[in-house]
Design a protein around this motif. Sequence first.
Motif, PDB file in Angstrom:
ATOM      1  N   LYS A   2       1.054  -0.998   0.297  1.00  0.00           N
ATOM      2  CA  LYS A   2       0.134  -0.105   0.065  1.00  0.00           C
ATOM      3  C   LYS A   2       0.736   1.033   0.313  1.00  0.00           C
ATOM      4  O   LYS A   2       1.903   1.659   0.595  1.00  0.00           O
ATOM      5  N   VAL A   3       0.618   2.061  -1.072  1.00  0.00           N
ATOM      6  CA  VAL A   3       1.125   3.364  -1.198  1.00  0.00           C
ATOM      7  C   VAL A   3       0.123   4.594  -1.279  1.00  0.00           C
ATOM      8  O   VAL A   3      -0.486   4.536  -1.549  1.00  0.00           O
ATOM      9  N   LEU A   4       0.700   5.832  -0.620  1.00  0.00           N
ATOM     10  CA  LEU A   4      -0.862   6.970  -1.107  1.00  0.00           C
ATOM     11  C   LEU A   4       0.803   7.496  -1.830  1.00  0.00           C
ATOM     12  O   LEU A   4       1.513   8.008  -1.308  1.00  0.00           O
ATOM     13  N   SER A   5      -0.110   8.256  -2.593  1.00  0.00           N
ATOM     14  CA  SER A   5       0.839   9.123  -3.893  1.00  0.00           C
ATOM     15  C   SER A   5       0.288  10.040  -3.401  1.00  0.00           C
ATOM     16  O   SER A   5      -0.462  10.831  -3.905  1.00  0.00           O
ATOM     17  N   LEU A   6       1.347  11.553  -3.317  1.00  0.00           N
ATOM     18  CA  LEU A   6       0.952  12.555  -3.362  1.00  0.00           C
ATOM     19  C   LEU A   6       1.750  13.216  -4.358  1.00  0.00           C
ATOM     20  O   LEU A   6       2.839  13.835  -4.660  1.00  0.00           O
ATOM     21  N   GLU A   7       0.754  14.361  -5.287  1.00  0.00           N
ATOM     22  CA  GLU A   7       1.228  15.398  -6.252  1.00  0.00           C
ATOM     23  C   GLU A   7       0.976  16.807  -5.773  1.00  0.00           C
ATOM     24  O   GLU A   7      -0.017  16.410  -5.651  1.00  0.00           O
ATOM     25  N   LEU A   8       2.133  17.302  -6.315  1.00  0.00           N
ATOM     26  CA  LEU A   8       1.766  18.738  -5.697  1.00  0.00           C
ATOM     27  C   LEU A   8       1.020  18.820  -7.268  1.00  0.00           C
ATOM     28  O   LEU A   8       1.845  19.441  -8.349  1.00  0.00           O
ATOM     29  N   GLU A  23      14.688  30.647  -7.055  1.00  0.00           N
ATOM     30  CA  GLU A  23      15.828  28.991  -6.525  1.00  0.00           C
ATOM     31  C   GLU A  23      15.623  28.947  -4.875  1.00  0.00           C
ATOM     32  O   GLU A  23      15.505  27.661  -4.813  1.00  0.00           O
ATOM     33  N   TRP A  24      16.206  29.463  -3.922  1.00  0.00           N
ATOM     34  CA  TRP A  24      16.782  29.303  -3.052  1.00  0.00           C
ATOM     35  C   TRP A  24      15.306  29.271  -2.067  1.00  0.00           C
ATOM     36  O   TRP A  24      15.118  29.155  -0.978  1.00  0.00           O
ATOM     37  N   ARG A  25      14.079  30.261  -2.540  1.00  0.00           N
ATOM     38  CA  ARG A  25      12.583  29.972  -2.287  1.00  0.00           C
ATOM     39  C   ARG A  25      12.059  28.929  -2.444  1.00  0.00           C
ATOM     40  O   ARG A  25      11.165  28.212  -1.398  1.00  0.00           O
ATOM     41  N   ILE A  26      12.041  28.320  -3.153  1.00  0.00           N
ATOM     42  CA  ILE A  26      12.215  26.859  -3.902  1.00  0.00           C
ATOM     43  C   ILE A  26      12.374  25.874  -2.835  1.00  0.00           C
ATOM     44  O   ILE A  26      12.082  24.805  -2.382  1.00  0.00           O
ATOM     45  N   GLN A  27      14.234  25.925  -2.747  1.00  0.00           N
ATOM     46  CA  GLN A  27      14.692  24.874  -2.393  1.00  0.00           C
ATOM     47  C   GLN A  27      14.245  24.790   0.002  1.00  0.00           C
ATOM     48  O   GLN A  27      13.710  24.121   0.010  1.00  0.00           O
ATOM     49  N   SER A  28      13.842  26.063   0.078  1.00  0.00           N
ATOM     50  CA  SER A  28      13.783  26.587   1.336  1.00  0.00           C
ATOM     51  C   SER A  28      11.535  25.450   1.280  1.00  0.00           C
ATOM     52  O   SER A  28      12.315  25.036   2.044  1.00  0.00           O
ATOM     53  N   LEU A  29      11.224  26.306   0.658  1.00  0.00           N
ATOM     54  CA  LEU A  29      10.059  25.652   0.664  1.00  0.00           C
ATOM     55  C   LEU A  29      10.242  23.990   0.396  1.00  0.00           C
ATOM     56  O   LEU A  29       9.654  23.395   1.466  1.00  0.00           O
ATOM     57  N   GLN A  30      10.385  22.994  -0.488  1.00  0.00           N
ATOM     58  CA  GLN A  30      10.902  21.863  -0.333  1.00  0.00           C
ATOM     59  C   GLN A  30      10.761  21.410   0.625  1.00  0.00           C
ATOM     60  O   GLN A  30      11.116  20.127   1.237  1.00  0.00           O
ATOM     61  N   HIS A  31      12.332  22.168   1.372  1.00  0.00           N
ATOM     62  CA  HIS A  31      12.327  21.022   2.627  1.00  0.00           C
ATOM     63  C   HIS A  31      11.939  21.691   3.818  1.00  0.00           C
ATOM     64  O   HIS A  31      11.670  20.449   4.551  1.00  0.00           O
ATOM     65  N   ARG A  32      11.072  22.657   3.945  1.00  0.00           N
ATOM     66  CA  ARG A  32       9.996  23.159   4.797  1.00  0.00           C
ATOM     67  C   ARG A  32       8.612  21.984   4.865  1.00  0.00           C
ATOM     68  O   ARG A  32       8.483  21.375   5.709  1.00  0.00           O
ATOM     69  N   LEU A  33       7.959  21.785   3.103  1.00  0.00           N
ATOM     70  CA  LEU A  33       7.622  20.768   3.572  1.00  0.00           C
ATOM     71  C   LEU A  33       7.764  19.593   4.066  1.00  0.00           C
ATOM     72  O   LEU A  33       7.032  18.408   4.290  1.00  0.00           O
ATOM     73  N   ALA A  34       8.969  18.737   3.105  1.00  0.00           N
ATOM     74  CA  ALA A  34       9.563  17.209   3.750  1.00  0.00           C
ATOM     75  C   ALA A  34       9.400  17.112   5.465  1.00  0.00           C
ATOM     76  O   ALA A  34       9.470  16.208   4.780  1.00  0.00           O
ATOM     77  N   HIS A  35      10.078  18.369   6.126  1.00  0.00           N
ATOM     78  CA  HIS A  35      10.093  18.421   7.411  1.00  0.00           C
ATOM     79  C   HIS A  35       9.091  17.661   7.776  1.00  0.00           C
ATOM     80  O   HIS A  35       8.631  17.018   8.368  1.00  0.00           O
ATOM     81  N   VAL A  36       7.923  19.005   7.567  1.00  0.00           N
ATOM     82  CA  VAL A  36       6.464  17.928   7.951  1.00  0.00           C
ATOM     83  C   VAL A  36       5.844  16.762   7.305  1.00  0.00           C
ATOM     84  O   VAL A  36       5.092  16.242   8.482  1.00  0.00           O
ATOM     85  N   LEU A  37       5.728  16.777   6.140  1.00  0.00           N
ATOM     86  CA  LEU A  37       5.603  14.763   5.639  1.00  0.00           C
ATOM     87  C   LEU A  37       6.785  14.037   6.945  1.00  0.00           C
ATOM     88  O   LEU A  37       5.801  13.184   7.301  1.00  0.00           O
ATOM     89  N   PRO A  77      -1.851  22.708   4.956  1.00  0.00           N
ATOM     90  CA  PRO A  77      -1.449  24.161   5.046  1.00  0.00           C
ATOM     91  C   PRO A  77      -0.385  23.941   4.404  1.00  0.00           C
ATOM     92  O   PRO A  77       0.140  25.722   3.940  1.00  0.00           O
ATOM     93  N   PHE A  78       0.773  23.409   4.282  1.00  0.00           N
ATOM     94  CA  PHE A  78       1.956  23.628   4.139  1.00  0.00           C
ATOM     95  C   PHE A  78       2.677  23.090   2.833  1.00  0.00           C
ATOM     96  O   PHE A  78       3.600  23.918   2.299  1.00  0.00           O
ATOM     97  N   SER A  79       1.848  23.107   1.876  1.00  0.00           N
ATOM     98  CA  SER A  79       2.081  22.935   0.968  1.00  0.00           C
ATOM     99  C   SER A  79       1.599  23.944  -0.149  1.00  0.00           C
ATOM    100  O   SER A  79       0.230  24.101   0.243  1.00  0.00           O
ATOM    101  N   PRO A  80       2.373  24.390  -0.916  1.00  0.00           N
ATOM    102  CA  PRO A  80       2.260  25.771  -2.284  1.00  0.00           C
ATOM    103  C   PRO A  80       1.205  25.392  -2.527  1.00  0.00           C
ATOM    104  O   PRO A  80       0.517  26.397  -3.929  1.00  0.00           O
ATOM    105  N   THR A  81       0.332  24.155  -3.660  1.00  0.00           N
ATOM    106  CA  THR A  81      -0.426  24.005  -3.657  1.00  0.00           C
ATOM    107  C   THR A  81      -1.447  22.540  -3.658  1.00  0.00           C
ATOM    108  O   THR A  81      -1.639  22.069  -2.972  1.00  0.00           O
ATOM    109  N   GLU A  82      -2.576  22.708  -4.541  1.00  0.00           N
ATOM    110  CA  GLU A  82      -3.261  21.306  -3.940  1.00  0.00           C
ATOM    111  C   GLU A  82      -2.256  20.043  -4.334  1.00  0.00           C
ATOM    112  O   GLU A  82      -1.538  20.013  -4.784  1.00  0.00           O
ATOM    113  N   ILE A  83      -2.927  19.448  -3.588  1.00  0.00           N
ATOM    114  CA  ILE A  83      -2.006  17.802  -3.167  1.00  0.00           C
ATOM    115  C   ILE A  83      -2.996  16.963  -4.276  1.00  0.00           C
ATOM    116  O   ILE A  83      -4.761  17.561  -2.943  1.00  0.00           O
TER     117      ILE A  83
END
Length: 218
Positions: A2-8, A23-37, A77-83
């Motif tokens: 079983k796997v949940l696939s999450l697509e932004l 790019e610095w903003r993108i990388q910062s967001l990606q790592h913040r979202l990963a932390h929450v996940l 709430p931490f994702s910049p787009t719909e999941i």
Amino acid sequence: MKVLSLELVGYREWTESLGHDREWRIQSLQHRLAHVLYETFSEVNAFPVPLRYDTYAVLADGIREASLFEALKKVRPFSPTEIRVCKGYARRPMDALFSCVDRLDDFPDERVVVAHYDIDGVTKLHGREALEEITTLRMTLERRAREIGAIPHYFGGDNFGVFATLRDLDELVELVEELRNVKAGIGVGRNPREALTKAAEALDYLRRSRVSRWKVLD
């Protein structure tokens, strides 16, 4: 499995909306979202694997669907787009990513297997040699994981994981025998967090004992 696939959804468009100094903003967001996940899904014993920064696979065996979606509610709430979510089930973890079903609870849970690979003596190597060893191992594990339908994951440093099924256990052990200067702690658990814990415990045993290059902890 079983796997949940999450697509932004609309992730590329979101990145382009940030302007050229982004790019610095993108990388910062990606790592913040990963932390929450990681924090959130660990609470329900699941484990997210980034396939790309706009797509994650959440390993979900042994966990009720309601618990997974409660965790997802906290993440949204931490994702910049719909999941967009695919509840996947298939014989192999990689196939489950693309095999959406209506309800995960309608399918049986399987035991999760993770092999945690580690390079022997990498800290004693020159920086460039260490990087080459790590890169080579990463390419090898990703290729072999694809061949058996498993999901690879780079933990960082010289540590790599391969998430698979009990049917793949012999393959995971054989791979250690084929590789030079690599050991693997292999964990088998009722859910992803338990399997990862056992893999780390097995790897710690190998580091202390030095009597073998692999150990399975069930």
